[in-house]
Design a protein around this motif. Sequence first.
Motif: not given
Length: 480
Positions: A192-203, A208-211, A248-250, A439-447
Amino acid sequence: MYSLIKDYRPSSYFFDEMFGEDKQPFLHYKSLYNNYASINSQLMDSRYQLAQQNFIRQGITFTVYNNDSEGTERTMPFDPIPRIIPKEEWVVLEKGLKQRVKALNAFLDDIYKDQHILKDNIIPRDLIVTSPHFYHQVVGIDVPKQNHIFIAGIDLIRNDKGEYLVLEDNIRNPSGLSYVFQNRFVMRKLFPDLFNNYLIHSLENQLHEMHAALKYISPNEKRHPTIVLLTPGVYNSAYYDHSFLAKEMGIELVEARDLLVKDRVVYMKTTKGLKRVDVIYRRIDDDYLDPLVFNPDSLLGVPGLVDAYRAGHVSLANGIGNGVADDKATYAYVPEMIRYYLDEEPLLQNVKTYLLSKKEDYDYALAHLDELVFKERNSSGGYNMLIGTQASEQEKELFRQRIIESPDSFIAQPTISLSQSPTFTDEGICGRHVDLRAFVVLNEDAHVVPGGLTRVALKKGSLVVNSSQGGGGKDTWILE
């Protein structure tokens, strides 16, 4: 006890993900390096063992095949040293990945309808229509939203200059997304301490994007369409991937026996009776999907499913016949697809590819068998390939005969010096080759999922990173 990271020496022959040419960590790795410098070998080993135990407890396994084609279940080896990609690199990758998947989707919609790209001689007709993954049975189907690719897995590598190249496109049933989430979960739990000094994109919102993308391709304008994930069952090597994503997608996780087709409509059997199904995220290969259309012996498929698909009453994600775009010979033409369909120049480059159906390429490849990598066009998972620089004389001679007998079935590429990353091994922290499945998810646009699965070849000197052949995984951090 001493710190293992301080003994690490980056190779002079390969691009190193953590260290520059001056043998100092890159700026975006400095904080991580300093943290690991304070972790001794005993602590590193104990946390590694905890990670493996976590995967075992959750049943995160897959099948590894030996030389006798016998499979054994094993856990996904987790490497506790993450890969970090700075924002400026990711912005370029993200744009290039979106561009590539949009072009591939346009290509699939075209070849199963009007085939303009073949009529204009951009791609040889024979290459496409003779591919074992081009399915004449679905030609002319009007796919909802013209979306053939719900999710793509694009494999990226870095050469000795640190340049990103696309190695392979996976748009049939790309696997491994669940490991992206589990690697992050384990990493946060153990370090957990390794994350303290970084701002990382959340997953956090990625599922939800996939659903939302699955809802988008529903053929019926329902506010709440019924979506299911169709799995071959618990004995499939990627079953954990299936069950994790469904949960996870329900959405419901179903097998063929849970579905039936009536009056060209797909229904799910429930305790309250039949319930209409609108979207099927299917993890079953085309040949086994419907015994009335494809393999008649299949017990994994749903009789009548293709007829319901043709009638427009159900959406399949990913679409039937996507494998023609996964073909390693088709891969060579993706830059041309981008120019043809999008009128843009490719942002990500391919690895140079020799098509052995062409005499000039065939002659060159056989004359340089010792230097090139040969791949069977329609194989995956790192199978049916020859790395000339590492193969024995006997292996090379056997492969040469296979190429001579069927040159159209193979492509060749230069042996790329895949980048290395510091990796925890039995010998300490050593450099091991890595790639990145984005991994690329294709909706109205690509994500694009921010990160992806960094795969690592755990065997010393190996260039094969596939988990089915003993590769492991790393958490991948995209910096904000």
